[in-house]
Every structure is written in structure tokens, then in C-alpha cells.
Design an enzyme around this catalytic site. Structure first.
Site, PDB file in Angstrom:
ATOM      1  N   CYS A  27      -3.754   6.250  -5.441  1.00  0.00           N
ATOM      2  CA  CYS A  27      -3.178   4.928  -5.172  1.00  0.00           C
ATOM      3  C   CYS A  27      -1.679   5.023  -5.442  1.00  0.00           C
ATOM      4  O   CYS A  27      -1.272   5.277  -6.582  1.00  0.00           O
ATOM      5  CB  CYS A  27      -3.835   3.883  -6.076  1.00  0.00           C
ATOM      6  SG  CYS A  27      -3.164   2.219  -5.841  1.00  0.00           S
TER       7      CYS A  27
ATOM      8  N   GLU B 152      -9.525   0.424  -7.417  1.00  0.00           N
ATOM      9  CA  GLU B 152      -8.707  -0.472  -6.603  1.00  0.00           C
ATOM     10  C   GLU B 152      -9.390  -1.799  -6.308  1.00  0.00           C
ATOM     11  O   GLU B 152     -10.578  -1.833  -5.985  1.00  0.00           O
ATOM     12  CB  GLU B 152      -8.378   0.193  -5.261  1.00  0.00           C
ATOM     13  CG  GLU B 152      -7.247   1.182  -5.356  1.00  0.00           C
ATOM     14  CD  GLU B 152      -6.775   1.617  -3.977  1.00  0.00           C
ATOM     15  OE1 GLU B 152      -6.664   0.775  -3.068  1.00  0.00           O
ATOM     16  OE2 GLU B 152      -6.550   2.824  -3.819  1.00  0.00           O
TER      17      GLU B 152
ATOM     18  N   GLY C  15      -0.310   2.181  -7.455  1.00  0.00           N
ATOM     19  CA  GLY C  15      -0.882   2.363  -8.793  1.00  0.00           C
ATOM     20  C   GLY C  15      -0.160   3.447  -9.577  1.00  0.00           C
ATOM     21  O   GLY C  15       0.043   3.316 -10.795  1.00  0.00           O
TER      22      GLY C  15
ATOM     23  N   CYS D  58       0.852  -1.161   0.000  1.00  0.00           N
ATOM     24  CA  CYS D  58       0.000   0.000   0.000  1.00  0.00           C
ATOM     25  C   CYS D  58       0.902   1.229   0.000  1.00  0.00           C
ATOM     26  O   CYS D  58       1.519   1.551   1.009  1.00  0.00           O
ATOM     27  CB  CYS D  58      -0.834  -0.075   1.264  1.00  0.00           C
ATOM     28  SG  CYS D  58      -1.804   1.347   1.557  1.00  0.00           S
TER      29      CYS D  58
ATOM     30  N   HIS E  71      -1.288  -4.816 -10.759  1.00  0.00           N
ATOM     31  CA  HIS E  71      -1.846  -3.633 -11.428  1.00  0.00           C
ATOM     32  C   HIS E  71      -1.992  -3.902 -12.916  1.00  0.00           C
ATOM     33  O   HIS E  71      -1.138  -4.518 -13.540  1.00  0.00           O
ATOM     34  CB  HIS E  71      -0.929  -2.427 -11.234  1.00  0.00           C
ATOM     35  CG  HIS E  71      -0.899  -1.955  -9.823  1.00  0.00           C
ATOM     36  ND1 HIS E  71      -1.802  -1.051  -9.312  1.00  0.00           N
ATOM     37  CD2 HIS E  71      -0.101  -2.312  -8.796  1.00  0.00           C
ATOM     38  CE1 HIS E  71      -1.548  -0.856  -8.024  1.00  0.00           C
ATOM     39  NE2 HIS E  71      -0.518  -1.608  -7.677  1.00  0.00           N
TER      40      HIS E  71
HETATM   41  O1  ZDP Z   1      -3.761  -4.242  -3.938  1.00  0.00           O
HETATM   42  C1  ZDP Z   1      -4.806  -3.858  -3.379  1.00  0.00           C
HETATM   43  O2  ZDP Z   1      -5.701  -4.663  -3.054  1.00  0.00           O
HETATM   44  C2  ZDP Z   1      -4.962  -2.370  -3.107  1.00  0.00           C
HETATM   45  N1  ZDP Z   1      -6.336  -2.029  -2.951  1.00  0.00           N
HETATM   46  C3  ZDP Z   1      -4.156  -2.048  -1.875  1.00  0.00           C
HETATM   47  C4  ZDP Z   1      -4.130  -0.590  -1.505  1.00  0.00           C
HETATM   48  C5  ZDP Z   1      -3.215   0.231  -2.396  1.00  0.00           C
HETATM   49  C6  ZDP Z   1      -3.132   1.681  -2.003  1.00  0.00           C
HETATM   50  N2  ZDP Z   1      -4.224   2.461  -2.479  1.00  0.00           N
HETATM   51  C7  ZDP Z   1      -1.825   2.309  -2.501  1.00  0.00           C
HETATM   52  O3  ZDP Z   1      -1.716   3.541  -2.359  1.00  0.00           O
HETATM   53  O4  ZDP Z   1      -0.925   1.622  -2.941  1.00  0.00           O
HETATM   54  C8  ZDP Z   1      -3.130   1.855  -0.543  1.00  0.00           C
END
Ligand code: ZDP
Length: 334
Positions: free
Chosen positions: A276, A267, A279, A119, A209
Site C-alpha cells: 500500500c 486496507e 500506507g 492510491c 491511515h
Molecule cells: O483508502 C483506501 O480505501 C485504500 N484501500 C485505497 C487504496 C490504497 C492503495 N493500496 C495505495 O497503494 O495507496 C492503492
């Protein structure tokens, strides 16, 4: 509330990794709702942080290897009407998760109660949070995560720069079922969604991703117009696409110039969020692989910009952005 009116109701809460745990929830006698009243026995102190509007409930769990809130409770607390409201819950855990000399480790739950590996925005919040809890000067940390060792550095100006490690491009490791199309990576791979062919590049930043600049034909002729893009229509179809067996986060990206892109994210496990971090990193890796941007690139998200660099020298991705405390409070475990 007098203690005479308090009712102790035993509630079963599933601990992490299947270890059953029983906690006692203290409820107000006669209360109409099932919301537990905060009591010393099961009170958990939390801190609400946000990074570009991607918001998290943070808990200092460094005194125990057992997570203080169950995944079910995390999902409840993330609810914006019935809970605190957040995109996820993050725990600062004791060190020794990935390697002995790390400062602490991180665990996270998405707002649907699933546990992702990493994250990016969250780890910036976590670095600021630990610095605050320790009353420490800004510094660099080694943090163990399910995606390996990640290294955030709190800068003097409050921004947090994170060494996010190397992207993983080998399709089975993303994981996705594409064959590699370019140097071992799935770049501009064709994916059928909603009866149309999209071109996507698959990147793992620890978590999966799927980055797209548009449908076949569209992506090289102006690309996606994010202002008119139906994110909640397409997002779930990408998230659950059979090409990504562990589901996927998806980045819909519009190139402004070779150092600036706009991106809207859907997400995995959380839906549309304002930003993200992983992301944004994946987006720049994909944009470089597709020849669309330079390695140093600003990613403008609905919640604001992140600075990303995919370093040529060592193949690592560096992400820089803000993380702020919004408020703190106390919640119950059930
Ligand atoms: O891989 C997932 O299931 C994401 N939803 C995790 C969270 C990613 C996040 N938004 C980021 O900033 O990398 C926290």
C-alpha cells in the site's frame, strides 16, 4: 459467435455520482453463465498493472468524464475467481479535476466497490500506463485526485517517484475522533481493540491511515513480530473501529532500524494486500513522529520495498517504487 445467436439484454448500470445510465450487454444465447461475451458495443479495453503485488485494472477514460465501468462492475472485475482479479480499478480521466493545467485525473474503486480518495501504488501504475498509451518518453505528470494534486514522475529506469503531498495530521481531518497528543497530531494515541490497548498514530495521505507499532507495553519492548501476526484477525477490527468514522487503512509495523521498517497492511475496502503506497508513506510519517526512524526510510511490504522520504524542507512525502504491466484484455460493462 454468429450475430443470429446473439441476444441483446438491456442492463441498468448506475453511472457515477448517481447519474443513471443504460447500457446494452450482449450475451451469448443459451449461455449458462451470466458472463457477458465481449462485443464492440460495450467492450472496454483494460490493462492489468501491479506495483509490488498491489494490483489494478486500468482503463483509459480520458475521452469521457463518465466512468466506463460502474462501481458494482468494478467490484465484480476485482474478484479473483469470478473476475479479472485485482485490488482495485483505476481510471485515467480527463484533466481539469483539481486544476486546469493538470495532465489528467484519477478515479479509483476498491475491490469492494467503494471509492477512496487516493492510491499510492495505483498512481505509479497510472503514470506508467498513460506514458505507454501516449507512446511518451518518461516524464513528470500533474494528476488531479480526490486528495488534491499528486505528481508522479516516471524515471528512465522505469521506477516511479511520486510527490504525494503533505500528510494531514489534524485528527478531525484524518478523520478520527482522537484528541491531538503532540503538535496537533494524534501520536501514540490509545485505542481499545479486542479488549487490549494499542498505541496508534493517525495520518491522512488523502485517505485515512492508522499506524501502529504494537500494543501498549509491547510497542516499546520489541514491538510486533510480523511473522507471527494475525493480520486477518485484527485488520477488520481496526478498519471498522468507531474512532475512524470513514473507516481506516491500518499499518502494522515492525522497526528493523532507523532507516528500515517492515509493514503489513489491512486496507479499507480491500483487506490484506501485498502493498500500500499511501500506507507506506503514512507509516514513515508516524515512525518519525514517534521518534522511531529517520525521515528517509525503506518500507518492506509483503510484495517488496518502497523508498519513502518525508522531506523536512517542504513537509512533502516522496514515494519511489515499481509499477509494471502484467497483461491487457477486453471486458464488458456488465
Ligand atoms: O483508502 C483506501 O480505501 C485504500 N484501500 C485505497 C487504496 C490504497 C492503495 N493500496 C495505495 O497503494 O495507496 C492503492
Amino acid at each position: 459467435m454468429s450475430s443470429a445467436s446473439a441476444l441483446f439484454a438491456p442492463t441498468s448500470v448506475r453511472g457515477l455520482r448517481g447519474s443513471p445510465d443504460r447500457v446494452v450487454a450482449r450475451r451469448r444465447s443459451g449461455a449458462r453463465s451470466s458472463v457477458a461475451v465481449t462485443a464492440a458495443a460495450d467492450a472496454v479495453k483494460f490493462y492489468k498493472y501491479q506495483g509490488l503485488g498491489n494490483d489494478f485494472v486500468l482503463v483509459d477514460n480520458r475521452d469521457s468524464s463518465e466512468i466506463k465501468l460502474s462501481s458494482e462492475r468494478c467490484a465484480q472485475l476485482c474478484d479473483r475467481n469470478f473476475g479479472i482479479g485485482a485490488d482495485g480499478v483505476i481510471f485515467a480521466m480527463p484533466p481539469g479535476f483539481v486544476q486546469a493545467d493538470e495532465d489528467y485525473s484519477m478515479r479509483m474503486y476498491n475491490s469492494d466497490g467503494t471509492e477512496p480518495e487516493m492510491c499510492g501504488n495505483g498512481i505509479r501504475c497510472l503514470a506508467n500506463f498513460v506514458a505507454k498509451m501516449d507512446g511518451a518518453e518518461p516524464k513528470a505528470y500533474k494528476v488531479g485526485t480526490l486528495a488534491g494534486l499528486i505528481q508522479p514522475e516516471v524515471r528512465a529506469d522505469g521506477q516511479v517517484s511520486v510527490d504525494m503531498g503533505e500528510p494531514v495530521l489534524d485528527p478531525p481531518k484524518v478523520p478520527c475522533t482522537f484528541d491531538a497528543t503532540q503538535d496537533g497530531a494524534a501520536v501514540r494515541a490509545k485505542m481499545e481493540v479486542d479488549g487490549e490497548t494499542w498505541l496508534v498514530t493517525a495520518v491522512s495521505m488523502g485517505n485515512p491511515h492508522c499506524v501502529t507499532f504494537g500494543k501498549e507495553g509491547q510497542c516499546d519492548a520489541g514491538g510486533i513480530k510480523l511473522d507471527e501476526f494475525a493480520l486477518s484477525h485484527y485488520g477488520p477490527m481496526f478498519e471498522k473501529h468507531p474512532t475512524f468514522p470513514a473507516k481506516t487503512n491500518t499499518e502494522f509495523t515492525e522497526v528493523v532500524n532507523r532507516n528500515y521498517v517492515k509493514m503489513h497492511v489491512w486496507e479499507r475496502g480491500a483487506g490484506a494486500t501485498l502493498a500500500c503506497g499511501t500506507g507506506a508513506c503514512a507509516t514513515v510519517v508516524a515512525a518519525v513522529l514517534e521518534g522511531r526512524t529517520e525521515r528517509q526510510c525503506t518500507v518492506e511490504l509483503p510484495g517488496g520495498p518502497l523508498e519513502i522520504e518525508w522531506r523536512e524542507a517542504d513537509n512533502r512525502v516522496i514515494m519511489t517504487g515499481p509499477a509494471e504491466l502484467v497483461f491487457d484484455g477486453t471486458c464488458t460493462t456488465a
